[in-house]
Design a protein around this motif. Structure first.
Motif, PDB file in Angstrom:
ATOM      1  N   MET A  29       8.960   1.211   4.939  1.00  0.00           N
ATOM      2  CA  MET A  29      10.101   2.100   5.144  1.00  0.00           C
ATOM      3  C   MET A  29      10.263   3.125   4.027  1.00  0.00           C
ATOM      4  N   SER A  89       3.596  -2.186  12.042  1.00  0.00           N
ATOM      5  CA  SER A  89       4.551  -1.263  12.671  1.00  0.00           C
ATOM      6  C   SER A  89       5.985  -1.569  12.251  1.00  0.00           C
ATOM      7  N   SER A  90       6.228  -2.797  11.817  1.00  0.00           N
ATOM      8  CA  SER A  90       7.582  -3.183  11.411  1.00  0.00           C
ATOM      9  C   SER A  90       7.511  -4.397  10.498  1.00  0.00           C
ATOM     10  N   SER A  91       8.645  -4.708   9.882  1.00  0.00           N
ATOM     11  CA  SER A  91       8.703  -5.869   9.007  1.00  0.00           C
ATOM     12  C   SER A  91      10.146  -6.332   8.865  1.00  0.00           C
ATOM     13  N   ARG A  92      10.313  -7.593   8.636  1.00  0.00           N
ATOM     14  CA  ARG A  92      11.625  -8.153   8.328  1.00  0.00           C
ATOM     15  C   ARG A  92      11.519  -8.851   6.981  1.00  0.00           C
ATOM     16  N   ASP A  96      15.636  -5.413   8.489  1.00  0.00           N
ATOM     17  CA  ASP A  96      14.585  -5.049   9.440  1.00  0.00           C
ATOM     18  C   ASP A  96      14.192  -3.595   9.214  1.00  0.00           C
ATOM     19  N   MET A  97      12.901  -3.318   9.248  1.00  0.00           N
ATOM     20  CA  MET A  97      12.436  -1.951   8.986  1.00  0.00           C
ATOM     21  C   MET A  97      11.274  -1.586   9.894  1.00  0.00           C
ATOM     22  N   ALA A  98      11.145  -0.300  10.175  1.00  0.00           N
ATOM     23  CA  ALA A  98      10.058   0.210  11.013  1.00  0.00           C
ATOM     24  C   ALA A  98       9.185   1.145  10.185  1.00  0.00           C
ATOM     25  N   SER A  99       7.906   1.225  10.531  1.00  0.00           N
ATOM     26  CA  SER A  99       6.957   2.053   9.791  1.00  0.00           C
ATOM     27  C   SER A  99       7.296   3.537   9.924  1.00  0.00           C
ATOM     28  N   ALA A 130       3.672   3.858  14.601  1.00  0.00           N
ATOM     29  CA  ALA A 130       4.900   3.757  15.399  1.00  0.00           C
ATOM     30  C   ALA A 130       4.675   4.139  16.860  1.00  0.00           C
TER      31      ALA A 130
END
Length: 320
Positions: A155, A231-234, A248-251, A257
Motif C-alpha cells: 500500500m 494483490s492484497s494483504s491483511r 486490510d490493504m490492496a496493491s 490489481a
C-alpha cells in the motif's frame, strides 16, 4: 692519501653502477607492464566490486538520449538475465523517485532485520500532508518487520518506511546516511536520498539507471517479491493498550490489481509504484518472458497514471 682516493673511486663506481641498474630496471618494468598490465588490473578488482559493479547492463550516453516515449521522462528496459539494455530514454537525467524510494528502504530492511522481529513504535508517526498514505502507527504499537514491509510495499505506507528506518539505524538521520552510502556502493552515484519514503524534497532525487541498479540488488531477495507480487494483504498488530489492530490493504500496482493487462507472454513477479505531484507517476517492475528470462523495467514521471501504464505496456511487449 691513497686510501682516500680509493674510497672516492669506489663511491663513484657504486653511483655509476646504481644509475645503470636503475635505468635497466625501468626498461624491464615497462616491458613487464606491457605484457602483464591487463592481468595486473584484473587482479586488482576485488570480489566485492565484481559482485556489486561489473555484472550490470551498460547503456551508452548516446543511446540514453532517445526520446521515443513522449508521455514519460525516463524509460528503461533491461534483460536482467543477459544484462542487456533493450530500451533507454534519458536514463541518466535527474528525476524525483517518489515512493520507488521505498525499494531502498525495503532492501536495507532485508539486509539488517529479521522478518519476525517485533518493532515497538517510538512515537506517533504523522506527516504535514494529511493525505499521505499511512497505516497511522501510534506510539507503543507493536508490529512485526514483515507486517511493516507488507504495508511499505503493497500500500506504500509512508509511516511504515519511517518505522523501518528507525528500527534499522536508530533514527532517520542515520538511516538516510545509510541509504546514500549503500546507493553509492551499488553504483548509484547520481542519487541522493533525504528520507525513507519518497515524499517530495528538492534534494531527494535519482535516475532511472540508478533505480535499476538498486532494484537489481533487491531482486536477489525473494522475500521482497513474496510481498510485492500480492494483490492484497491483511496485517495484524497490537496497540499500546494491548488491543488487536487489523489493516486490510490492496496493491497499488495496477497490473496486479487487474486494472491494466500485461502483454502476451509477459508475467509479473513484482515491483513498486510511486506518485507525487513533482515526480508524476512512476513504476519499477521485475517481470519474466515465456523463456523464463527476467527483465527490469523503469518508467519515471509518467504524465498521468494512464500514460504510465500504456508506456510500460509498450516497453514490456519487447521482452519476447
Amino acid at each position: 692519501m691513497k686510501k682516500i682516493i680509493c674510497m672516492i673511486m669506489s663511491i663513484m663506481m657504486v653511483a655509476m653502477s646504481g644509475c645503470q641498474s636503475s635505468s635497466a630496471a625501468s626498461l624491464d618494468y615497462e616491458q613487464h607492464y606491457k605484457t602483464t598490465g591487463t592481468a595486473m588490473k584484473e587482479s586488482a578488482l576485488s570480489d566485492r566490486w565484481e559482485s556489486k559493479g561489473s555484472k550490470v547492463a551498460v547503456v551508452s550516453k548516446k543511446k540514453a538520449e532517445n526520446e521515443d516515449y513522449p508521455d514519460a521522462k525516463e524509460v528503461l528496459l533491461v534483460n536482467n538475465t543477459k544484462n542487456k539494455v533493450l530500451v533507454s530514454q534519458k536514463v541518466f537525467d535527474q528525476a524525483y523517485p517518489a515512493s520507488t524510494t521505498k525499494i531502498m528502504t525495503a532492501f536495507l530492511t532485508l539486509e539488517n532485520l529479521d522478518l519476525n522481529k517485533v518493532v515497538t513504535i517510538k512515537h506517533d508517526i504523522t506527516f504535514p500532508d494529511g493525505a499521505a498514505v499511512a497505516v497511522h502507527l501510534k506510539k507503543g504499537d507493536k508490529i512485526t518487520v514483515e507486517a511493516l514491509l507488507n504495508a511499505l510495499i503493497i500500500m506504500s505506507a509512508n509511516d511504515a518506511a519511517v518505522a523501518l528506518g528507525e528500527e534499522v539505524s536508530g533514527d532517520l538521520t542515520s538511516f538516510v546516511k545509510l541509504m546514500n552510502k549503500r546507493a553509492k556502493e551499488l553504483g548509484a552515484t547520481n542519487t541522493h536520498f533525504a528520507n525513507p519514503n519518497g515524499l517530495h524534497l528538492a534534494n531527494h532525487y535519482s535516475t532511472a539507471y540508478d533505480l535499476y541498479l538498486i532494484f537489481k540488488e533487491v531482486a536477489k531477495h525473494n522475500e521482497f517479491f513474496n510481498i510485492a507480487g500480492r494483490s492484497s494483504s491483511r496485517i495484524e498488530y497490537t496497540g499500546s493498550k494491548g488491543q488487536l489492530k487489523v489493516y486490510d490493504m490492496a496493491s497499488t500496482n495496477q497490473y496486479i490489481a487487474g486494472t491494466y493487462t500485461l502483454p502476451s507472454n509477459v508475467y509479473m513477479i513484482g515491483g513498486k509504484t510511486g506518485t507525487t505531484t513533482q515526480a508524476g507517476s512512476c513504476l519499477i517492475l521485475l517481470t519474466k518472458n515465456k523463456d523464463g528470462e527476467e527483465f527490469i523495467s523503469v518508467v519515471l514521471k509518467g504524465a498521468t497514471k494512464s500514460a504510465l501504464y500504456h508506456t510500460m505496456t509498450d516497453i514490456l511487449s519487447k521482452e519476447n
